[in-house]
Structure formats: C-alpha cells, structure tokens
Design an enzyme around this catalytic site. Structure first.
Site, PDB file in Angstrom:
ATOM      1  N   GLU A   1      -6.175  -5.929   3.751  1.00 48.06           N
ATOM      2  CA  GLU A   1      -6.194  -7.172   2.961  1.00 48.06           C
ATOM      3  C   GLU A   1      -7.315  -7.173   1.941  1.00 48.06           C
ATOM      4  OE1 GLU A   1      -3.332  -8.753   4.385  1.00 48.06           O
ATOM      5  OE2 GLU A   1      -3.425  -9.013   2.232  1.00 48.06           O
TER       6      GLU A   1
ATOM      7  N   GLY B   1       2.936  -2.852   8.491  1.00 49.38           N
ATOM      8  CA  GLY B   1       3.197  -3.073   9.906  1.00 49.38           C
ATOM      9  C   GLY B   1       4.671  -3.346  10.164  1.00 49.38           C
TER      10      GLY B   1
ATOM     11  N   THR C   1       0.825  -1.208   0.000  1.00 48.73           N
ATOM     12  CA  THR C   1       0.000   0.000   0.000  1.00 48.73           C
ATOM     13  C   THR C   1       0.861   1.261   0.000  1.00 48.73           C
ATOM     14  OG1 THR C   1      -1.715  -1.188   1.196  1.00 48.73           O
ATOM     15  CG2 THR C   1      -1.839   1.207   1.270  1.00 48.73           C
TER      16      THR C   1
END
Ligand SMILES: CCCCC/C=C/C(=O)SCCNC(=O)CCNC(=O)[C@H](O)C(C)(C)COP(=O)(O)OP(=O)(O)OC[C@H]1O[C@@H](n2cnc3c(N)ncnc32)[C@H](O)[C@@H]1OP(=O)(O)O
Ligand SMILES: Cc1cc2nc3c(=O)[nH]c(=O)nc-3n(C[C@H](O)[C@H](O)[C@H](O)COP(=O)(O)OP(=O)(O)OC[C@H]3O[C@@H](n4cnc5c(N)ncnc54)[C@H](O)[C@@H]3O)c2cc1C
Length: 627
Positions: free
Chosen positions: A395, A152, A113
């Site tokens: 996701e 993350g 992303t």
C-alpha cells in the site's frame, strides 16, 4: 461483527495448528474456513449500515485473527476489490458489480503491482489497448516484468480482478486506469483463454493469502469493463479525462487510512500476549531471601512493553481522526470538490509509514521480551510481526510515502514563505518556531515536536535550494536531499501523532471516571515523554531542552513506568481480546502458559510416536557405521 456468533461456528477454529500443514494444505484449509466465515459475515451484516458506521464499528474488531493467523485468501475482496468498485465505478457499474461482489457470487482482488513495478504506478506495463471496431479493450502483458505479481487471492481463489493497466487509444497512452476483468470461468474456475495465473510462492507471512501472478496474452474485454467514474472511453475511442488523474489512486488512500487502525490492533494483540506472559513468568532472584519476581517487575521489561500499550491507543485515536477526514474528503470528491485531497494524501503518507514502522518494531520487541517462548509459533508473536511488517511495504512502501509527504511539506513551506496561507494539519508550520523555555509540560513537549518539524522542513528546503544554486537539477537536488526529506516528513508525522493523541484523549477524558482518566492520561504522558527521549537529539538541537531537563525527563519516564505498573495487566485486559483471537499459548486470560505450551507441543505430528521411522532407516545404520 458478532464475535460469539463467529467463534461458535463449528470447524472454523483449527484443531491442528496450521504450522503442521503443508503449503498446499494451509491454502485449502484457509479456503474452507473463509467460506464458513464469509457465510456468517454475510448473514450478520447490516445492509443499511453506511461505510462510515461499519468501518468505525469494526475499527477494534479483529475476530478474523482467531480464524486466520496469516490472513485469508478473501482478504483483498473486501479490502480493495469492493472499495475500488465503489470508488471507481459509474453508478451503473456499481449497481451491477456491488450486488455480485457483496453476495459473494464472485470473488475479486486488486491487481496493480507487477514484477517490474510496485511503487512507480506510472511505470506499469500491462496494456489495455482500445479497439473501436469491436468496442473492446485488448489486455496484454508485453514482457515478463509486466506480469501482475503479488495480488492477494489472485493465484487460485479470485475469478475476477480489478486490473490497473495502461490505456492506449490509437497508439497514444492515456495513463493507468482500472479495468474489471474476469480471469476464471465461473463454472470450471479454469483460467480464461489468454490468461496465465499462478501463485508467487512461500513468503515471510501472508502464506494463506494466495498471492499470485497474472499474465495476459491479447485477452479481450468489453468497453464497459473499464471502471469509468473518473475517466471515460467513448465508443468511438474518444478519451474523456477525469478532473484529477490521481483519483484512480483513491483505493490506496483508503487502505492507507485503515492500516493505521490495523496497526493499533496488531500492536494491542502483541502487547496483550507479552504483558500477560510477563505477569505469570517468574525468573531470577535479585533478592536472595525472596522468591523469583514476575518479569513484569523488571523496569527494563516495563520499558519494552508499556510504550506498546500507549502506542496502540495513539494509533487508534489517530486512525479514528484520520478516518473522519478521509470520509469527509470522499464525500467532497463525490461532489467534485478536490481541494482537500492533497492534504489527505499527505497525511496518509505520514501516518501509514509511522504507524507501521513503530508497530513493527514494538511487536518484535514484544516477542523478544518473552524469551525463548516468544520464539514459538504457538505464541503467535512471530506471525503477528510478519503481518505487521508487510504493511511497511504494501500500500505504498514507507520511504516512498514519506517522500510523497515531503513533497507536500516542501510545497507548503515554499508557499508560506511567499505569503500563501497554510491550512489544516500544516497550519502550525506558520507558527512561532522560536524556542520557548523548556517547561517539561506535555503540551510544551508537543509544541517542541512542532518546532522540530518546522525547523527540519525549513532547513531541508534551504538544502534543496542550495543544491539547485550549486547547479544540480531539481530532481538531482531532491534525490541528494532525500534522507533529510524523509526525516522532515517523520518529524511532521510525529508532531501529528502526538498532538492528535493528546487532543483526542483530552476530548474523551472529560467523560471518564477519575481513576480511568488518570491511567489513560498517564499513557499519554508516557507516550510523549518516551518520544521526547527517543528524539532527544532533535530536542537538544531545535528545542530549549538542557541536560538537566533531560535528566528530569528520564526520571519522570521511570516514575511513569512505576505508576502504570499496577494497572498494566488491567490495561491490556481492557483491549478485551478473547483467547481465540489472541490465538497464543502465552497470552491466554487464565495465564496457564506452560500447560498450553505443552498442549500445543503434543499436537506436533512428530509426537504421535516415540520413535520416528528415520531411526531404523538412517540413524541406526549411521550410528552402527554401516552407511
Ligand atoms: C488491508 C491491506 C491489504 C494489503 C494488500 C496490499 C495491496 C497493495 O499493496 S495494492 C498496491 C499498492 N501500491 C502502491 O501504493 C503504490 C505506491 N505508489 C504510488 O502511490 C505512486 O506511484 C506515487 C504516489 C509514489 C507516485 O505517483 P505519481 O503518479 O508518480 O505521482 P507524483 O509523485 O509525480 O506526484 C504527482 C502528484 O500527485 C499527487 N498524488 C500522488 N498520489 C496521490 C494520491 N493517492 N492521492 C492524491 N494525490 C496524489 C502528489 O501529491 C503530487 O501532487 P503535486 O505535488 O501537487 O504535484
Ligand atoms: C504482503 C504483501 C501483499 C501485497 N498485496 C498486494 C496486492 O494485493 N495487490 C497489489 O497490487 N500489490 C500488492 N503488494 C505489492 C506492494 O504494493 C508493493 O510491493 C509495494 O508497492 C512496493 O513496491 P515494490 O515491491 O515494487 O518495491 P520497490 O518500489 O521496488 O522498493 C524497493 C526499494 O526501492 C526504494 N524506492 C523505490 N522507489 C523509490 C523512490 N522514488 N525514491 C526512493 N526510494 C525508492 C524503496 O524505498 C525500497 O527501499 C503486496 C506486497 C506485499 C509485501
């Protein structure tokens, strides 16, 4: 994962609630615990266990909840970094990188992303330009919107990451491909030259996951850092395309499948907390001459909570079923057989959205069912909601995935009308959509959901065709019909969820003791009846239900709540969550909610002194009018 072994590690569980730490302290504390936890995990892992065995073994294991209320900065290492190496690396790349990653010699994340694009992967702007002279790729973030944003662990934790970047060779784009990129020095942990890193800031949840941003300034990596299982770049810059460009999306399908089981677990945790609290909480006096009843005896409370128990079971059964499909398709892909991939993609695009939509809503309802104490962070319902609602977005954003499923359903229906056979989970679409007399049976209701799906899919295809006949382009017709398209996908997903839950329970029922079989089948009945009432409009429109049948269904639903009530606490105890894992003042097994609420309150730093220093500094002058 041995819960007892993990939970007995000194220093792993927080003495001071994380809520009282600063943003920075929370991160530092989560790193400290992650290192402790992963050392144990590594020492207890059975290297000979297959991915299939390990996944199914851990389907109901959420011991990490005891350690990280808001997830770990190492989360992406295991959930996406390692699976991507496995799924996208050549044998040689897997050999090298899996050893380092599994030994935690390196910590990785999955950076796809960007600030400007999350859903539209083909719109990603990070560039990987091949330089045949040096046999390197030059990674570059041409504009701010091309900065990786969200991954993350990216901010301060990971020193490697899989970067999904647009491959350019001699000025030509060859689409999005995965690249293994070292982002920090292994000794100093400093960002490497040409690499900008940082964290994206405080979020609704995930505040110990260290989500970060990453920008490249003409950063060079060697050719062997492109993961080349599915597509290759030869030394001279020749591009060798893979058999299916979507194979690079494989990690996302894997995680979408796991999310269904994550939702089963999060919902089980929330309803255990709320239901146990409802068993000890007494409130109001409906009968003047009787003591205050348990709030669990209010039918409205049962209506809020029992569906969550049934839904957790439904998601778990569907997750196990979907995992079997995923695992067999992944073995087929390994041998180059791709024809079952589209159906797996469509299934994941239905079940991930529906399980996250339902779980998010029902976890919130569990919180609301606990009144004021449900609003305490020490109840651990708000944080559980925060984790679940994130899965609505990550996701694959739910609307987008439902539209992906609709794409497959429309193609299947148009093919069916032209005489092409339907297969697998879409085979029922060729079934009889004429409405049979409503018999109120569980199988009859499930069949009605299939009729609803058939009718919604066929009608949205007609809407699309009418829009195109009216002169709209296929794209504009698709957009105009998109609300009905997502509704058709949801109807298909509901039919799958219901029929798989019922059939998987029927398979298991045969080996259960009669009492256990009875209560578990009551949950199936509750689940099917609940959804028939939730979707009563569709039932009236497409099935043969009458208002009399609806009355009957409502009464049956209320009777089911009463039948389940005596076993309700036993049903959540059966999830077998340790108190440390529930991590909740309201959900502990001993029911001492009030004492635990007070114990946790006293941990607030503000309670360390009776008078806070602001009294003398601000309040007293203020109240004396001297400001
Ligand atoms: C444990 C939890 C960890 C949490 C951390 C979170 C991590 C992340 O969030 S990682 C980033 C996740 N991002 C996404 O999921 C992005 C979502 N977007 C997409 O997947 C794609 O952009 C798309 C599917 C929405 C659209 O892809 P696009 O390339 O534009 O494809 P088309 O819509 O044109 O469809 C073409 C064709 O491809 C088929 N297809 C699409 N995706 C897949 C897939 N994953 N596997 C197999 N096939 C796929 C699609 O069905 C179409 O087929 P046809 O209809 O036959 O043409
Ligand atoms: C907690 C969290 C953790 C994450 N972790 C990671 C990570 O580790 N690695 C990573 O790479 N990413 C990560 N992400 C990013 C995540 O994958 C994206 O946020 C997600 O894919 C959605 O994309 P987006 O944010 O661009 O939303 P958008 O796609 O911009 O969505 C915004 C709105 O636009 C609508 N929309 C978009 N496209 C369409 C369409 N074609 N048709 C109809 N409506 C449309 C959506 O439905 C939505 O309502 C994380 C996100 C969160 C919230």
């Amino acid at each position: 994962m041995d819960e007892q072994k993990v939970l007995s590690i000194k220093g792993l569980l927080d003495d001071t609630p994380e809520e009282y730490l600063s943003h920075k302290e929370k991160y530092e504390n989560s790193i400290r615990k992650s290192v402790l936890f992963y050392k144990t995990l590594h020492s207890t892992e059975d290297e000979n266990m297959s991915v299939d065995e390990k996944t199914k073994l851990n389907f109901r294991n959420i011991v990490t909840s005891a350690i990280f209320k808001d997830n770990s900065p190492f989360m992406l290492h295991n959930s996406m970094f390692i699976p991507t190496i496995m799924g996208q690396g050549t044998d040689e790349q897997r050999e090298y990188w899996m050893k380092r990653a599994k030994n935690m010699e390196i910590i990785g994340t999955y950076a796809q992303t960007e600030l400007g694009h999350g859903t539209f992967i083909r719109g990603l702007e990070t560039q990987a330009t091949y330089d045949p002279d040096t046999e390197e790729f030059v990674l570059h973030s041409p504009v701010l919107s091309s900065y990786k944003w969200w991954p993350g662990g990216l901010a301060h934790t990971a020193n490697y990451c899989i970067v999904m970047a647009r491959l350019y060779i001699k000025g030509k784009s060859h689409g999005i491909h995965p690249f293994m990129v070292q982002i920090r020095d292994e000794e100093t942990h400093m960002p490497l030259p040409g690499i900008k890193l940082g964290e994206i800031g405080a979020k609704l949840g995930f505040n110990t996951v260290n989500n970060g941003f990453l920008g490249f300034e003409n950063h060079r990596i060697s050719r062997d850092r492109m993961l080349m299982k599915n597509a290759q770049v030869l030394k001279d810059g020749t591009f060798v395309a893979g058999s299916n460009s979507k194979l690079t999306y494989g990690t996302m399908v894997y995680v979408r499948v796991l999310i269904v089981s994550n939702m089963a677990n999060m919902l089980a945790k929330a309803v255990t907390i709320a239901l146990r609290y409802s068993a000890i909480r007494r409130q109001s006096q409906p009968k003047p001459d009787e003591p205050e009843p348990q709030i669990l005896d209010y039918v409205t409370q049962q209506h809020k909570l029992f569906i969550a128990i049934a839904s957790s079971h439904a998601f778990y059964m569907n997750a196990m079923w979907l995992w079997e499909i995923y695992y067999s398709v992944s073995l087929q892909l390994a041998s180059g057989k791709l024809d079952n991939l589209p159906e797996l993609h469509a299934l994941a695009c239905c079940l991930k959205p529906l399980s996250t939509i339902d779980a998010t809503a029902m976890i919130e309802k569990c919180r609301l069912a606990c009144g004021g104490h449900g609003y305490m962070l020490s109840a651990n319902l708000a944080q559980t909601y925060g984790l679940a609602t994130a899965a609505y977005t990550y996701e694959g954003e739910n609307t987008v995935l439902l539209l992906q499923a609709a794409r497959s359903l429309v193609k299947a229906w148009v093919g069916h009308v032209k005489g092409r056979p339907l297969k697998g989970t879409m085979a029922y679409l060729a079934g009889d959509s004429t409405v049979k007399a409503w018999d109120g049976s569980i199988d009859g209701i499930i069949q009605s959901f299939k009729v609803v799906a058939i009718r919604k899919i066929s009608s949205v295809v007609k809407i699309l065709q009418d829009y195109e006949k009216s002169g709209l382009s296929p794209e504009d017709a698709w957009n105009k019909a998109s609300v009905f398209l997502t509704a058709a996908s949801e109807a298909h997903g509901r039919a799958v969820l219901l029929s798989v839950y019922k059939s998987e329970m029927d398979k298991r029922a045969a080996v259960l003791s009669p009492p256990l079989r009875k209560v578990l089948l009551q949950l199936v009945d509750l689940y099917v009846t609940y959804w028939a009432l939730e979707k009563v409009g569709d039932m009236l429109l497409y099935a043969s239900i009458t208002d009399k049948d609806v009355d009957e269904l409502q009464r049956r639903y209320i009777e089911l709540l009463a039948a389940i009530r005596p076993n309700a606490v036993g049903l959540v105890d059966a999830f077998d969550f340790r108190d440390e894992i529930l991590n909740s003042t309201l959900g502990a097994y001993d029911g001492r909610a009030y004492e635990r609420l007070m114990e946790e309150a006293m941990k607030s730093p503000l309670n360390a002194e009776p008078v806070n220093q602001t009294f003398h500094k601000y309040l007293k002058p203020f109240m004396r009018g001297k400001l």
